[in-house]
Design an enzyme around this catalytic site. Structure first.
Site, PDB file in Angstrom:
ATOM      1  N   ASP A 177      57.215  21.752  39.709  1.00  0.00           N
ATOM      2  CA  ASP A 177      57.636  20.432  39.212  1.00  0.00           C
ATOM      3  C   ASP A 177      58.726  19.859  40.120  1.00  0.00           C
ATOM      4  O   ASP A 177      59.916  20.056  39.898  1.00  0.00           O
ATOM      5  CB  ASP A 177      58.094  20.474  37.749  1.00  0.00           C
ATOM      6  CG  ASP A 177      56.930  20.555  36.783  1.00  0.00           C
ATOM      7  OD1 ASP A 177      55.775  20.543  37.249  1.00  0.00           O
ATOM      8  OD2 ASP A 177      57.179  20.619  35.572  1.00  0.00           O
ATOM      9  N   TYR A 219      58.366  14.535  39.689  1.00  0.00           N
ATOM     10  CA  TYR A 219      58.089  13.832  38.427  1.00  0.00           C
ATOM     11  C   TYR A 219      57.624  12.400  38.669  1.00  0.00           C
ATOM     12  O   TYR A 219      57.818  11.524  37.828  1.00  0.00           O
ATOM     13  CB  TYR A 219      59.297  13.880  37.476  1.00  0.00           C
ATOM     14  CG  TYR A 219      59.503  15.253  36.896  1.00  0.00           C
ATOM     15  CD1 TYR A 219      60.053  16.271  37.665  1.00  0.00           C
ATOM     16  CD2 TYR A 219      59.115  15.537  35.591  1.00  0.00           C
ATOM     17  CE1 TYR A 219      60.202  17.550  37.163  1.00  0.00           C
ATOM     18  CE2 TYR A 219      59.270  16.819  35.072  1.00  0.00           C
ATOM     19  CZ  TYR A 219      59.816  17.820  35.868  1.00  0.00           C
ATOM     20  OH  TYR A 219      59.962  19.085  35.369  1.00  0.00           O
ATOM     21  N   ASN A 272      52.855  21.581  36.640  1.00  0.00           N
ATOM     22  CA  ASN A 272      51.950  20.582  36.040  1.00  0.00           C
ATOM     23  C   ASN A 272      52.201  19.175  36.586  1.00  0.00           C
ATOM     24  O   ASN A 272      51.282  18.360  36.645  1.00  0.00           O
ATOM     25  CB  ASN A 272      52.056  20.595  34.516  1.00  0.00           C
ATOM     26  CG  ASN A 272      53.463  20.433  34.015  1.00  0.00           C
ATOM     27  OD1 ASN A 272      54.333  21.210  34.391  1.00  0.00           O
ATOM     28  ND2 ASN A 272      53.701  19.437  33.195  1.00  0.00           N
ATOM     29  N   HIS A 284      56.500  23.971  25.061  1.00  0.00           N
ATOM     30  CA  HIS A 284      55.473  24.669  25.853  1.00  0.00           C
ATOM     31  C   HIS A 284      55.244  26.090  25.337  1.00  0.00           C
ATOM     32  O   HIS A 284      54.916  26.994  26.112  1.00  0.00           O
ATOM     33  CB  HIS A 284      55.864  24.701  27.338  1.00  0.00           C
ATOM     34  CG  HIS A 284      56.162  23.347  27.904  1.00  0.00           C
ATOM     35  ND1 HIS A 284      55.230  22.336  27.906  1.00  0.00           N
ATOM     36  CD2 HIS A 284      57.281  22.827  28.455  1.00  0.00           C
ATOM     37  CE1 HIS A 284      55.773  21.254  28.452  1.00  0.00           C
ATOM     38  NE2 HIS A 284      57.006  21.520  28.787  1.00  0.00           N
ATOM     39  N   HIS A 286      59.070  25.053  33.922  1.00  0.00           N
ATOM     40  CA  HIS A 286      58.326  24.338  32.878  1.00  0.00           C
ATOM     41  C   HIS A 286      59.162  24.014  31.644  1.00  0.00           C
ATOM     42  O   HIS A 286      59.188  22.873  31.192  1.00  0.00           O
ATOM     43  CB  HIS A 286      57.081  25.135  32.499  1.00  0.00           C
ATOM     44  CG  HIS A 286      55.996  24.323  31.877  1.00  0.00           C
ATOM     45  ND1 HIS A 286      55.730  23.014  32.228  1.00  0.00           N
ATOM     46  CD2 HIS A 286      55.079  24.627  30.909  1.00  0.00           C
ATOM     47  CE1 HIS A 286      54.701  22.566  31.512  1.00  0.00           C
ATOM     48  NE2 HIS A 286      54.305  23.521  30.710  1.00  0.00           N
ATOM     49  N   HIS A 301      62.604  23.246  30.029  1.00  0.00           N
ATOM     50  CA  HIS A 301      63.808  22.685  30.654  1.00  0.00           C
ATOM     51  C   HIS A 301      65.071  23.295  30.048  1.00  0.00           C
ATOM     52  O   HIS A 301      65.845  22.637  29.343  1.00  0.00           O
ATOM     53  CB  HIS A 301      63.791  21.168  30.545  1.00  0.00           C
ATOM     54  CG  HIS A 301      62.581  20.580  31.185  1.00  0.00           C
ATOM     55  ND1 HIS A 301      62.050  19.372  30.839  1.00  0.00           N
ATOM     56  CD2 HIS A 301      61.761  21.075  32.166  1.00  0.00           C
ATOM     57  CE1 HIS A 301      60.969  19.138  31.565  1.00  0.00           C
ATOM     58  NE2 HIS A 301      60.773  20.157  32.373  1.00  0.00           N
TER      59      HIS A 301
HETATM   60 FE   LIG Z   1      56.321  21.718  33.962  1.00  0.00          FE
END
Ligand SMILES: [Fe+2]
Length: 496
Positions: free
Chosen positions: A226, A229, A263, A358, A385, A387
């Protein structure tokens, strides 16, 4: 009801503990004396105050911070500034270019034309310049057209050597430098930085600054996915891929960042006709996947100093018969712990995560690969993933076979420590909702932005530390001496 019953039983066990302590102490001293009574009261009070912690698995940090929304830095911020000079190279970054650390991939972007593909480089103090030629690529994403993206591999470098390098032409030449790693060997010390889910907010800038100013900062960054963003912007505004790389250049042009895809790298947007996953990421960021026998840039391995780093893709097929599964099954037996004692895995989606964000997204990959990680004694697994920050005990959950119902993680000294470090500071904000009570496998968790370092000392010992952004640069909020699973498989847990 069951939960309340468990808490009552837990409470009773602590009352028993207090009684035992008092009783043992009372044998040695006259409890009728006032000083002895004070001691008894003090012990009872201290234990009572700690009951909440003792009842749970590990430590849920009580650190209190001002929780504010993370806001992306303004486009006019100096961190995004375009270098001066016509068509000047920007977004410069480097990563390891081979399996053993003797090559570097230099990447950069020119906006107005292809310009030069050449990297000039030389050893510090030796002004004989060498040249390597790279390739240029571009891509389109909906209504965005990328600049000219250059990738150039420079090979046959000397170990443990400072190199200067230059990219660009004429008045727009820009200069940087990097250190090559020491030659691979079992007792070679090396320090890795750990960053994840960085984004481009004011918090992201704080995280990167804290990493740069950490007195024990890494010599290379293990990035757990990541990056920009950009996909949070309308139509996945790919200009935000450009701004992110200009922001992070100040670190990633000078030390290699080892890439893991998250992701936010998928950029799958069929609603705007974009159906090729990972298109911006794979055009912009290269990995040396072929040198580890991988068929995809999204999973691969490198050796660096005394570490063997395996990068997995949480968002590529990993089931039986898939290329990633075939590769990891062949890769793990290839790891020679006598050359690289430290076996480290990076992936984006965590397997052991007790936040209500998640939750269990990593479960299917855990079911597939956890038995291998235990069999091959992986030392540490780093993920992003979520945070926030979390560190696990050494646990495994491999006994379950659909029929037997044995599906609780248990202490396992052949298992890795799992670290979630998705706390880079991106626009989506902090994960502040945790499952309660804290599960036993969770050693420490805290909802703060930050980064970590892993300081490998030799084949047996490494020092791991996590830093939160609110503290001074040298402050460690969570730390642990980590013992190598192959050469020194001793329980190093401080909370079990
Ligand atoms: Fe993520």
């Amino acid at each position: 009801m069951l939960y309340i019953l468990v808490r009552i039983l837990d409470f009773q066990s602590h009352i028993h503990l207090i009684y035992t302590l008092i009783h043992k102490r009372a044998i040695k001293m006259d409890v009728t004396k006032p000083t002895s009574c004070w001691w008894v009261v003090l012990v009872a009070l201290v234990i009572a105050l700690n009951l909440a912690t003792l009842c749970n698995g590990g430590v849920t940090s009580k650190f209190v911070r001002k929780v504010e929304k993370s806001i992306d830095m303004h486009l006019e911020s100096d961190v995004f500034s375009v270098p001066t000079g016509y068509n000047a190279p920007q977004q410069v970054h480097i990563t390891q270019g081979d399996h053993e650390g003797k090559a570097v991939i230099v990447s950069w972007v020119t906006m107005h034309g292809p310009g030069s593909n050449t990297v000039e480089y030389w050893i510090d103090g030796n002004y004989q310049k060498l040249k390597a030629n790279g390739r240029v690529t571009t891509y389109k994403f909906y209504n965005y057209t990328s600049g000219f993206i250059h990738h150039c591999t420079i090979s046959n470098l000397k170990y443990n050597t400072k190199y200067h390098y230059q990219v660009g032409m004429g008045h727009s030449v820009r200069s940087f430098w990097f250190m090559t790693p020491p030659e691979v060997g079992p007792d070679v010390p090396y320090t890795f930085g750990l960053l994840g889910d960085l984004g481009q907010t004011y918090d992201s800038n704080k995280t990167l600054t804290h990493y740069e100013l950490n007195p024990t900062k890494g010599q290379a960054v293990l990035f757990v996915g990541d990056l920009s963003y950009a996909d949070n912007y309308p139509d996945h505004d790919n200009a935000r891929w450009d701004t992110w790389a200009r922001f992070a250049e100040r670190s990633m042009a000078y030390q290699p960042w080892i890439w893991t895809a998250g992701n936010h790298e998928i950029d799958f947007a069929p609603e705007i006709g974009e159906t090729k996953p990972f298109k911006p990421f794979t055009h912009r960021y290269r990995t040396p996947y072929k040198s580890s026998g991988s068929s995809s840039p999204l999973w691969y391995s490198i050796k660096r100093a005394s570490a063997h780093i395996i990068v997995l893709s949480s968002y590529s097929a990993y089931g039986k018969y898939t290329p990633q599964n075939q590769w990891i099954e062949e890769e793990l037996p290839r790891v020679d712990r006598n050359k690289t004692p430290w076996l480290i895995v990076l992936m984006h989606s965590p397997w052991y995560n007790s936040y209500n964000y998640h939750y269990m997204e990593g479960e299917t990959m855990r079911v597939m690969y956890e038995p291998l990680f235990v069999q091959y004694k992986v030392d540490m697994v780093f993920s992003g993933h979520v945070h926030a920050y979390e560190r696990s005990e050494r646990v495994s959950n491999v006994a379950y076979n659909v029929i037997n119902g044995i599906c609780t993680p248990v202490s396992d000294q052949s298992a890795p420590i799992y670290i979630t470090i998705g706390d880079g500071g991106n626009i989506e904000g902090l994960a502040n909702n945790m499952s309660e009570p804290q599960p036993k496998y969770s050693a420490y968790r805290e909802t703060s932005f930050g980064h970590a370092t892993l300081d490998i000392k030799n084949r047996t010992h490494a020092y791991y530390a996590w830093h939160r952004n609110q503290d001074g640069y040298a402050v460690e909020a969570d730390s642990l001496w980590v013992f190598n699973r192959y050469f020194h498989p001793v329980d190093e847990s401080t909370s079990s």
